[in-house]
Design a protein around this motif. Structure first.
Motif, PDB file in Angstrom:
ATOM      1  N   ASP A 253       0.818  -1.209   0.000  1.00 42.87           N
ATOM      2  CA  ASP A 253       0.000   0.000   0.000  1.00 42.87           C
ATOM      3  C   ASP A 253       0.854   1.262   0.000  1.00 42.87           C
ATOM      4  OD1 ASP A 253      -2.630  -0.810  -0.109  1.00 42.87           O
ATOM      5  OD2 ASP A 253      -2.729  -1.223   2.046  1.00 42.87           O
ATOM      6  N   ASP A 254       2.001   1.206   0.697  1.00 43.01           N
ATOM      7  CA  ASP A 254       2.800   2.419   0.849  1.00 43.01           C
ATOM      8  C   ASP A 254       3.739   2.650  -0.333  1.00 43.01           C
ATOM      9  OD1 ASP A 254       4.711   0.506   1.240  1.00 43.01           O
ATOM     10  OD2 ASP A 254       5.279   1.131   3.265  1.00 43.01           O
TER      11      ASP A 254
ATOM     12  N   LEU B  89      -9.058  -9.811  -0.778  1.00 42.23           N
ATOM     13  CA  LEU B  89     -10.318 -10.383  -1.254  1.00 42.23           C
ATOM     14  C   LEU B  89     -11.389 -10.432  -0.165  1.00 42.23           C
ATOM     15  CD1 LEU B  89      -8.885 -13.259  -3.469  1.00 42.23           C
ATOM     16  CD2 LEU B  89     -10.162 -11.253  -4.263  1.00 42.23           C
TER      17      LEU B  89
ATOM     18  N   ARG C  26     -11.075  -5.974   1.549  1.00 40.17           N
ATOM     19  CA  ARG C  26     -11.125  -4.729   0.798  1.00 40.17           C
ATOM     20  C   ARG C  26     -11.985  -4.807  -0.458  1.00 40.17           C
ATOM     21  NH1 ARG C  26      -5.427  -1.664   0.082  1.00 40.17           N
ATOM     22  NH2 ARG C  26      -4.952  -2.517   2.131  1.00 40.17           N
ATOM     23  N   TRP C  27     -11.836  -5.878  -1.185  1.00 40.46           N
ATOM     24  CA  TRP C  27     -12.539  -5.974  -2.475  1.00 40.46           C
ATOM     25  C   TRP C  27     -13.537  -7.116  -2.413  1.00 40.46           C
ATOM     26  CZ3 TRP C  27      -7.104  -6.040  -5.110  1.00 40.46           C
ATOM     27  CH2 TRP C  27      -6.553  -4.730  -5.043  1.00 40.46           C
TER      28      TRP C  27
ATOM     29  N   SER D   5      -4.335   1.829 -12.563  1.00 33.37           N
ATOM     30  CA  SER D   5      -4.063   2.011 -11.145  1.00 33.37           C
ATOM     31  C   SER D   5      -3.920   0.646 -10.495  1.00 33.37           C
ATOM     32  CB  SER D   5      -5.199   2.764 -10.472  1.00 33.37           C
ATOM     33  OG  SER D   5      -5.338   4.040 -11.048  1.00 33.37           O
ATOM     34  N   TYR D   6      -3.043   0.552  -9.521  1.00 33.11           N
ATOM     35  CA  TYR D   6      -2.808  -0.733  -8.856  1.00 33.11           C
ATOM     36  C   TYR D   6      -2.381  -0.439  -7.424  1.00 33.11           C
ATOM     37  CZ  TYR D   6       1.695   0.943 -10.492  1.00 33.11           C
ATOM     38  OH  TYR D   6       2.764   1.747 -10.755  1.00 33.11           O
ATOM     39  N   ILE D   7      -2.293  -1.456  -6.625  1.00 34.98           N
ATOM     40  CA  ILE D   7      -1.885  -1.268  -5.227  1.00 34.98           C
ATOM     41  C   ILE D   7      -0.520  -0.560  -5.221  1.00 34.98           C
ATOM     42  CG2 ILE D   7      -1.044  -2.456  -3.180  1.00 34.98           C
ATOM     43  CD1 ILE D   7      -3.921  -2.778  -3.149  1.00 34.98           C
TER      44      ILE D   7
ATOM     45  N   ALA E 236      -0.553   5.027  -6.203  1.00 31.51           N
ATOM     46  CA  ALA E 236      -0.695   6.406  -5.737  1.00 31.51           C
ATOM     47  C   ALA E 236       0.470   6.823  -4.836  1.00 31.51           C
ATOM     48  CB  ALA E 236      -2.022   6.560  -4.993  1.00 31.51           C
ATOM     49  N   MET E 237       1.104   5.846  -4.244  1.00 31.04           N
ATOM     50  CA  MET E 237       2.070   6.159  -3.190  1.00 31.04           C
ATOM     51  C   MET E 237       3.525   6.002  -3.620  1.00 31.04           C
ATOM     52  SD  MET E 237       0.361   7.003  -0.502  1.00 31.04           S
ATOM     53  CE  MET E 237       1.138   6.559   1.046  1.00 31.04           C
TER      54      MET E 237
ATOM     55  N   LYS F  88       5.486   7.244  -5.673  1.00 28.10           N
ATOM     56  CA  LYS F  88       6.354   8.378  -5.976  1.00 28.10           C
ATOM     57  C   LYS F  88       6.225   9.495  -4.946  1.00 28.10           C
ATOM     58  CE  LYS F  88       7.048   7.856 -10.937  1.00 28.10           C
ATOM     59  NZ  LYS F  88       8.478   7.492 -10.846  1.00 28.10           N
ATOM     60  N   ARG F  89       5.626   9.144  -3.800  1.00 24.50           N
ATOM     61  CA  ARG F  89       5.410  10.194  -2.794  1.00 24.50           C
ATOM     62  C   ARG F  89       6.741  10.708  -2.247  1.00 24.50           C
ATOM     63  NH1 ARG F  89       6.137   7.069   2.241  1.00 24.50           N
ATOM     64  NH2 ARG F  89       5.918   4.921   1.559  1.00 24.50           N
TER      65      ARG F  89
END
Ligand SMILES: [Zn+2]
Lengths: 988, 94
Positions: free
Chosen positions: A694-695, A732, A735-736, A876-878, A881-882, A884-885
């Motif tokens: 996630d991170d 599974l 979350r989804w 988008s994948y797990i 979003a993070m 390149k933070r």
């Protein structure tokens, strides 16, 4: 003191003698003796030396609170230090020796410390940090480290054998409705009541006999009581200590199975560590008699009053001839009478001016308003100075000839187990003791552990305790009440310390750690006034008796100094274990090769039969290398890697994680968890993929195969197999939850061999029923197919290469693993192939710049390891979003590079720190993560990270600093793809 | 020792389970901006009292469970499967 065995008392079996050795001398006792009673019967006075001052110490109690009689039992690897003689049953051939003394307890050179006591006062250990007290000579770390050696040597009582523990221990589990701790009058009453209501009851008793304090009654028959309980259906566990009480009424027990008799069944473990889960716990753990602090109160011959009664009525040992009993409460008078009847001259000193009790005054003398002041004698008691008290100033009035001083400063309920649950005890200013607080959990305190002194009341409290349990469990609704706490006719009066009015004194609060009243006052002067500070500064209550006798005296002294009441000062929290527990018992059978579960692949034996040397990889045993005669590991892996590059090699890679992914939404699921696109992966194709957390950091890499529209087969690294499986399940299930996908671990179902090298296809042609399936056209790079090995054995073949050569992985049902290896190996031999292990596998992958756990260590991003191309921008994948933070996209990130030694003859090791030339310091600018000798290049190479990566450093020279091996070498930064960078060989 | 009543397997020692994390987190969509993810991943309440957390019955049925547990007493107030459909499976079993 002059103790001796006498007739007509005790319940020992005088027909059965047991021989034992103490300090190399032979003695005997009787069946039923404790080591303590046998020593007392033999008039052994000095059984140990005290911790700091090496003062002679004798037996001071009859139970687990013992702080004088700590000895070492056994010899050689059976040596067991710090055994309480009071809890050790005597057995034939027992060998005991003294400790904390040189050359022996009777003549101890360390007793010179007695005269150096001002150096060893409270906090002496901490003060050595400031230099050697009292002059603070030689401050600083080095002098402290010098001094520390001597402290460590002097510290700790008994010494371990340092040999491997030869004993076997085991773990056991159990369940019950009600578990009762303690078989005193209250515990037995509770057990009878509970079992009468058809409940499953376990009664735990640390002693070898049930009865608790009743064992010191002359008319109590323990066997009858035991049989009665058994017949009622109570499960009685003797020789079992409830050492810790945990959440949800879970108890830790230690059962001493063969400690008391080393000659019984050799198949039995020494001790058994039980975890018992009960619905309700009843604690009838009794109470401890306190001593009184006065000058020289530790001279051999000083003991608690009740202990003396115990030795007489249970063991037939009269502990003194001329006995002085010092008290502030009623509990001693029965003992005084019994001791007098047994022939001792008894004088009772009662601090109280006036009491109203009926006893036979002709039998013994009572002096009221008098307290013990100072014991005369050092190795044994010669006489006792006594004092009277005017306005709390004590003044010596007389000296009494005696050989024993028994003390009773009141009783402290054993609230330890309740304290384990964080329930604070409450001070009872009437009975001068801490009573157990109210537990919110299903725990009920009964008997004297509840502060109830009288036997009849204890029995009533036991019955009430069982009814309380039944009510709280919702089994019945019965009215009950607990008898009132206390039960003495005359009120107890405070008597903690008889302060000596001359300057120097040794009034011990904590015998075992040599903490005196003066130490408590010193701690107060130096500002350590909170209970927890007092404890740590003076080490009061930190010995292995955990302050069972002395804690309240320490508290009362601090309360006095602070001009507060005891409850305002507080009490220290008791923590498990109640009595010391052998580490071996906690380890149980998880020792040696059972320390961790051992995982082997289905071809483990095959590998061994073919000469493999094994290495641990996580829990797995994997082939490390296959040495030929007289070959070293380096020679072997270089030969193996060379063979793979030139011809062909076979490697067991079964330990890879394997997961079956099935369901209509499988493609969507797979596409969300890998960074690279999978939506358009054709059936019968596999793809190398990276998963992020996630991170945004890398979780794992592996391959994923598309078996059908709705079914995939995933491989993971060996190390992360378990974690990835849990992660997929979490996604599974948590979350989804809308995705219709099922994941199943099939790691154990498949065996896998990697076969690689330019001759691979030729070898496989001889192994397959239909060799055409693996032609370059039918099975291109990253394709897979289902096929059959010769003999019709179904298998899956994937064209995957970790080594960088033409390579395939053969997947087969685990039961056919050996058959597969035979088939592959017979064919490979014809091409001068080899078997290769983890070391050669490592060499091959480092040459190629392929990353493994050493690089994917949970701190690296996909860009750091040079695989940024595999991160899709279109989906988008797990972690997308993070990843390149902030800091993760910094120019200064350490990025994957290859390393060559500047001088090709140099070697280096993983862990080497990379620094700029002329700037070798701190954390450097990078690190080496993997190294190998490269057979292809003919010198050492490495993978690792450097700030700014290749763009900044390619072909420049830096310095490798190896602080472990204390060496430095010049290192050139190169591309991580060191052999066949275009991958021509894989596609061949 | 914490004892957890797995709705499928029954009451078991916590050593059979592995702790997951905060069960009250609403994970943003994969398309959500970085700020939403930062909040979901790094920001946690330090609750004194009952909190919702996930536990994985790792050495049992491998179900992910939502557990309400008091951080003060370890008392467990409720346990249910994280996946709503699994609730049905569990009910059918009983
Ligand atoms: Zn379960």
């Amino acid at each position: 003191m002059s103790s001796q065995r006498i007739d007509n008392f005790g319940k020992i079996n005088r027909d059965k003698e047991l021989r034992f050795k103490w300090e190399n001398k032979n003695y005997f006792g009787y069946d039923g003796d404790s080591l303590a009673s046998a020593m007392l019967a033999n008039n052994i006075k000095i059984v140990g030396r005290s911790f700091k001052y090496h003062r002679p110490r004798g037996i001071m109690s009859c139970g687990v609170e013992e702080s004088g009689g700590l000895v070492t039992i056994g010899v050689g690897d059976k040596k067991d230090p710090n055994v309480r003689v009071t809890s050790q049953e005597l057995f034939e051939g027992l060998v005991a020796s003294g400790q904390n003394a040189f050359p022996n307890v009777n003549f101890d050179l360390g007793s010179v410390n007695n005269y150096l006591s001002r150096f060893f006062a409270a906090g002496f250990y901490y003060k050595t940090f400031m230099g050697i007290p009292p002059f603070e000579w030689g401050r600083g770390t080095s002098i402290w480290m010098f001094f520390e050696k001597f402290i460590r040597n002097a510290a700790g009582m008994g010494k371990n054998s340092r040999l491997p523990d030869p004993d076997v221990y085991e773990h056991a589990n159990d369940f019950c409705d009600i578990l009762i701790v303690g078989s005193g009058p209250a515990g037995i009453a509770a057990a009878k009541e509970a079992v009468d209501k058809k409940l499953d009851v376990i009664l735990v008793e640390q002693d070898n006999l049930i009865g608790g304090d009743q064992l010191s009654d002359n008319d109590f028959d323990t066997d009858t009581a035991f049989k009665e309980l058994q017949n009622l259906g109570v499960r009685v566990m003797k020789r079992t200590t409830a050492f810790g009480l945990y959440d949800n009424c879970v108890l830790g027990l230690i059962e001493r199975v063969t400690d008391y008799n080393t000659s019984i069944d050799k198949e039995l473990p020494r001790q058994r560590f039980w975890i018992v889960r009960a619905k309700h716990i009843i604690v009838g753990s009794g109470a401890f008699e306190r001593h009184i602090a006065f000058n020289n109160n530790d001279v051999p011959g000083s003991m608690t009053v009740n202990a003396s009664k115990h030795y007489l009525n249970r063991y037939g040992v009269l502990t003194g001839k001329e006995i002085v009993i010092a008290t502030n409460n009623d509990s001693v008078y029965l003992t005084a009478e019994i001791l007098a009847n047994a022939g001792a001259k008894v004088t009772v000193l009662d601090k109280r001016e006036k009491i109203d009790l009926k006893f036979n005054r002709n039998n013994f003398e009572v002096r009221n308003g008098v307290v013990p002041y100072k014991i005369n004698g050092s190795r044994e008691i010669k006489s006792l100075d006594i004092a009277d008290s005017v306005n709390s100033k004590y003044k010596k009035i007389d000296t009494i000839q005696c050989d024993q001083v028994l003390m009773s400063g009141g009783w402290s309920p054993a609230v330890h187990l309740l304290s384990h649950r964080g329930v604070r005890p409450e001070w009872d200013s009437e009975n001068l003791c801490f009573l157990p607080g109210e537990a919110k959990e299903n725990i009920t305190m009964v008997g004297s552990a509840r502060g109830i002194w009288g036997k009849e009341d204890c029995i009533k409290s036991g019955t009430a305790g069982a009814l309380d349990a039944l009510n709280r469990l919702g089994i019945s609704k019965t009215n009950y009440f607990f008898p009132k706490e206390g039960g003495w006719k005359n009120a107890i009066e405070p008597l903690y310390e008889v302060k000596f009015n001359k300057s120097r004194s040794k009034s011990f609060v904590d015998f075992q750690h040599d903490v005196t009243c003066d130490d408590v006052r010193l701690a107060h002067r130096e500002g350590f006034i909170s209970v927890e500070h007092l404890k740590r500064y003076t080490t009061l209550g930190m010995a292995n008796d955990q302050g069972k006798m002395g804690n309240i005296i320490g508290l009362s002294l601090m309360a006095d100094l602070l001009e507060k009441e005891i409850p305002e000062v507080g009490t220290t929290t008791f923590r498990p274990p109640f009595t010391p527990v052998a580490i071996g018992a906690l380890a149980g059978r998880s020792v040696g090769k059972h320390f961790m579960p051992l995982r082997t692949t289905p071809m483990h034996q095959w590998n061994l039969d073919h000469g493999a040397t094994m290495i641990e990889a996580g829990l797995y045993q994997r082939p490390w290398y296959f040495p030929k005669t007289n070959e070293t590991i380096s020679e072997a892996y270089i030969r193996e890697a060379t063979t793979v590059r030139k011809s062909v090699g076979i490697c067991d890679v079964t330990s890879l994680g394997k997961i079956a992914i099935q369901g209509p939404d499988s493609t969507e699921f797979i596409n969300r968890i890998y960074t690279n696109p999978f939506a358009k992966l054709p059936i019968n194709k596999t793809r190398y993929g990276i998963m992020l957390r996630d991170d945004g950091l890398v979780l794992d890499d592996g391959t994923c195969w598309r078996l059908s529209d709705t079914e995939y087969f995933m491989t993971t690294s060996t190390a992360q197999a378990g974690r990835v499986m849990s992660w997929l399940e979490e996604l599974l299930q948590v979350r989804w939850t809308d995705l219709k996908v099922n994941v199943t671990s099939v790691s154990e179902q498949w065996a896998v061999a990697a076969i690689s090298g330019p001759k691979t296809r030729e070898v496989l042609n001889q192994c397959l029923e239909d060799p055409s399936v693996i032609s370059n056209e039918n099975l291109p790079f990253m394709g897979f197919t289902s096929s059959e090995l010769i003999g019709g054995i179904p298998c899956r073949i994937a064209r995957i290469s970790f080594s960088g050569e033409l390579g395939y992985e053969i997947y087969i049902l685990a039961d056919y693993a050996n058959k597969m290896m035979d088939i592959l190996w017979n064919a490979a031999k014809k091409f001068n192939g080899c078997l290769y292990g983890l070391e050669a596998l490592g060499a091959l992958r480092v040459e190629k710049g392929h990353v493994t756990g050493a690089e994917l260590d949970g701190r690296t991003t996909i860009d750091d390891v040079g695989l940024g191309k595999m991160a899709s921008n279109k989906k988008s994948y797990i972690g997308s979003a993070m990843r390149k933070r902030g800091v993760l996209s910094s120019e200064d990130r350490e990025k994957l590079v290859g390393f060559f030694p500047a001088n090709k003859k140099d070697t280096f090791d993983a862990g080497t720190i990379i620094c700029e030339k002329n700037n070798i310091k701190g954390y450097g600018i990078g690190r080496v993560t993997s190294v190998t000798h490269s057979p292809e290049l003919g010198h050492w190479i490495g993978l690792g990270f450097i700030k700014g990566g290749m763009e900044r450093w390619q072909n420049t020279t830096v310095v490798g600093s190896d602080l472990v091996r204390n060496k430095e070498m010049e290192i050139r930064v190169v591309s991580p793809h060191m052999v066949d960078p275009d991958g021509k060989r894989m596609y061949a | 020792m914490i004892r957890i009543k797995c709705p499928y397997c029954g009451e078991r020692d916590h050593s059979e389970f592995s702790y997951g994390g905060d069960a009250s987190i609403e994970y943003p969509s994969l398309e959500a901006p970085q700020e939403d993810w930062v909040k979901a991943i790094f920001f946690r309440e330090n609750i004194r009292g009952v909190q919702k957390e996930t536990w994985h019955h790792l050495n049992g049925c491998r179900m992910w469970l939502e557990v309400e547990r008091s951080t003060i007493t370890h008392e467990i107030k409720s346990v249910k499967p994280c996946h709503p459909d699994y609730t049905k499976i569990v009910e059918n079993k009983q």
